[in-house]
Design a protein around this motif. Structure first.
Motif, mmCIF file in Angstrom:
data_model
loop_
_atom_site.group_PDB
_atom_site.id
_atom_site.type_symbol
_atom_site.label_atom_id
_atom_site.label_comp_id
_atom_site.label_asym_id
_atom_site.label_seq_id
_atom_site.Cartn_x
_atom_site.Cartn_y
_atom_site.Cartn_z
ATOM 1 N N THR A 1 40.829 12.196 66.857
ATOM 2 C CA THR A 1 40.317 11.360 68.287
ATOM 3 C C THR A 1 41.292 10.281 68.654
ATOM 4 O O THR A 1 41.514 10.061 69.772
ATOM 5 C CB THR A 1 38.828 10.858 67.989
ATOM 6 O OG1 THR A 1 37.831 11.738 67.544
ATOM 7 C CG2 THR A 1 38.277 9.839 69.199
ATOM 8 N N LYS B 1 36.128 8.063 77.591
ATOM 9 C CA LYS B 1 35.107 8.968 76.936
ATOM 10 C C LYS B 1 34.910 9.858 78.393
ATOM 11 O O LYS B 1 34.959 11.235 77.960
ATOM 12 C CB LYS B 1 33.836 8.142 76.831
ATOM 13 C CG LYS B 1 32.958 9.211 76.210
ATOM 14 C CD LYS B 1 31.916 9.510 77.234
ATOM 15 C CE LYS B 1 30.289 9.894 76.690
ATOM 16 N NZ LYS B 1 30.471 11.275 76.340
ATOM 17 N N ARG B 2 34.867 9.351 79.124
ATOM 18 C CA ARG B 2 34.622 10.321 80.485
ATOM 19 C C ARG B 2 35.961 11.387 80.688
ATOM 20 O O ARG B 2 35.554 12.526 80.876
ATOM 21 C CB ARG B 2 34.387 9.717 81.748
ATOM 22 C CG ARG B 2 32.920 9.349 82.098
ATOM 23 C CD ARG B 2 32.715 8.949 83.424
ATOM 24 N NE ARG B 2 34.003 8.832 84.389
ATOM 25 C CZ ARG B 2 34.289 7.607 84.957
ATOM 26 N NH1 ARG B 2 33.711 6.608 84.720
ATOM 27 N NH2 ARG B 2 35.318 7.451 85.677
ATOM 28 N N HIS C 1 37.917 12.126 78.173
ATOM 29 C CA HIS C 1 38.049 13.273 77.289
ATOM 30 C C HIS C 1 36.918 14.310 77.598
ATOM 31 O O HIS C 1 37.368 15.432 77.216
ATOM 32 C CB HIS C 1 37.669 12.361 75.873
ATOM 33 C CG HIS C 1 37.425 13.291 74.827
ATOM 34 N ND1 HIS C 1 36.239 13.957 74.671
ATOM 35 C CD2 HIS C 1 38.194 13.745 73.803
ATOM 36 C CE1 HIS C 1 36.281 14.831 73.570
ATOM 37 N NE2 HIS C 1 37.272 14.830 73.051
ATOM 38 N N ASP C 2 35.833 14.073 77.841
ATOM 39 C CA ASP C 2 34.946 14.996 78.115
ATOM 40 C C ASP C 2 35.222 16.105 79.493
ATOM 41 O O ASP C 2 34.889 16.941 79.237
ATOM 42 C CB ASP C 2 33.367 14.338 78.419
ATOM 43 C CG ASP C 2 32.943 13.837 76.882
ATOM 44 O OD1 ASP C 2 33.582 13.795 75.829
ATOM 45 O OD2 ASP C 2 32.002 13.065 77.232
ATOM 46 N N ASP C 3 36.029 15.440 80.176
ATOM 47 C CA ASP C 3 36.300 16.157 81.479
ATOM 48 C C ASP C 3 37.686 17.197 81.057
ATOM 49 O O ASP C 3 37.741 18.314 81.422
ATOM 50 C CB ASP C 3 36.709 15.326 82.614
ATOM 51 C CG ASP C 3 35.542 14.652 83.293
ATOM 52 O OD1 ASP C 3 34.369 15.023 83.130
ATOM 53 O OD2 ASP C 3 35.916 13.799 84.037
ATOM 54 N N PRO D 1 36.924 20.254 78.162
ATOM 55 C CA PRO D 1 35.405 20.441 78.377
ATOM 56 C C PRO D 1 34.614 21.214 77.457
ATOM 57 O O PRO D 1 33.429 21.162 77.264
ATOM 58 C CB PRO D 1 35.625 21.403 79.575
ATOM 59 C CG PRO D 1 36.850 21.761 79.589
ATOM 60 C CD PRO D 1 37.729 20.843 78.891
ATOM 61 N N LYS E 1 33.302 19.143 71.375
ATOM 62 C CA LYS E 1 32.093 18.154 71.182
ATOM 63 C C LYS E 1 32.562 17.011 72.024
ATOM 64 O O LYS E 1 33.490 16.299 71.749
ATOM 65 C CB LYS E 1 32.009 17.896 69.871
ATOM 66 C CG LYS E 1 31.129 17.191 69.483
ATOM 67 C CD LYS E 1 30.648 16.881 68.116
ATOM 68 C CE LYS E 1 29.456 16.025 67.815
ATOM 69 N NZ LYS E 1 29.413 15.647 66.548
ATOM 70 N N PRO E 2 31.358 16.587 72.981
ATOM 71 C CA PRO E 2 31.704 15.177 73.513
ATOM 72 C C PRO E 2 31.724 14.196 72.677
ATOM 73 O O PRO E 2 31.312 14.043 71.739
ATOM 74 C CB PRO E 2 30.605 15.051 74.426
ATOM 75 C CG PRO E 2 29.944 16.509 74.423
ATOM 76 C CD PRO E 2 30.193 16.816 73.373
#
Length: 178
Positions: free
Chosen positions: A3, A22-23, A25-27, A30, A33-34
């Motif tokens: 991370t 965080k956004r 990373h999640d985008d 995809p 794991k969020p």
């Protein structure tokens, strides 16, 4: 996954605050794991403690005050080093699927193991179809496509292993009934 290194990579484009990291990373990842917000902020705290990021300012856009972080020279060096390190192949088989099949063979018997292998194969095929649909949908991002390709490759390897194991179970069944 590291991370810390992923966050360093996301900061390479310029200062960001934890919520934005965080956004991003999640985008950008995809199918990963969020990240939890707490994980992002705890990791930023360690990176700051270790001299790899520094606070670059505060902003308050219609919400709580947010601290932005930016890479330090040390952070850039660590990121560059990490990106050149070859990941060693996993030394051990660490898969629930593998463990379950071995235990099923030991405990449940050949018929139940065969039933499980058949059901698992169906689940893998269904997931491959879902991932293929993600790759081919209009507007799919490169991140979506790369993540789907990665997952499909692993599912394909599992499917080949399931088929080989199914053949071995059939051979074992012949030996037992002979």
């Amino acid at each position: 996954m590291s991370t810390a290194h992923v966050l360093l990579g996301l900061l390479a484009g310029g200062p960001r605050h934890g919520y934005d990291l965080k956004r991003a990373h999640d985008d950008r990842l995809p199918q990963a794991k969020p990240l939890a917000y707490g994980q992002v902020y705890a990791t930023l705290g360690r990176l700051e403690r270790d001299g790899m990021v520094t606070q670059s300012g505060q902003d308050q856009d219609a919400g709580p005050e947010r601290t932005s972080y930016q890479l330090t020279d040390l952070g850039r060096e660590r990121l560059a080093g990490w990106l050149t390190e070859v990941e060693p192949p996993a030394p051990y088989v660490a898969s629930t699927l593998f463990s379950k099949v071995v235990v099923a063979l030991l405990v449940a018997g050949i018929e139940q193991t065969t039933d499980y292998l058949t059901a698992q194969r169906a689940a893998h095929v269904t997931r491959m179809r879902e991932l293929t649909a993600i790759k081919t949908r209009p507007g799919a991002s490169v991140g979506d496509i790369v993540a789907a390709d990665y997952a499909i490759g692993h599912l394909d390897a599992d499917l080949r292993w399931l088929q080989t194991t199914m053949s071995r179970v059939a051979e074992l069944q012949k030996e037992v009934t002979a």
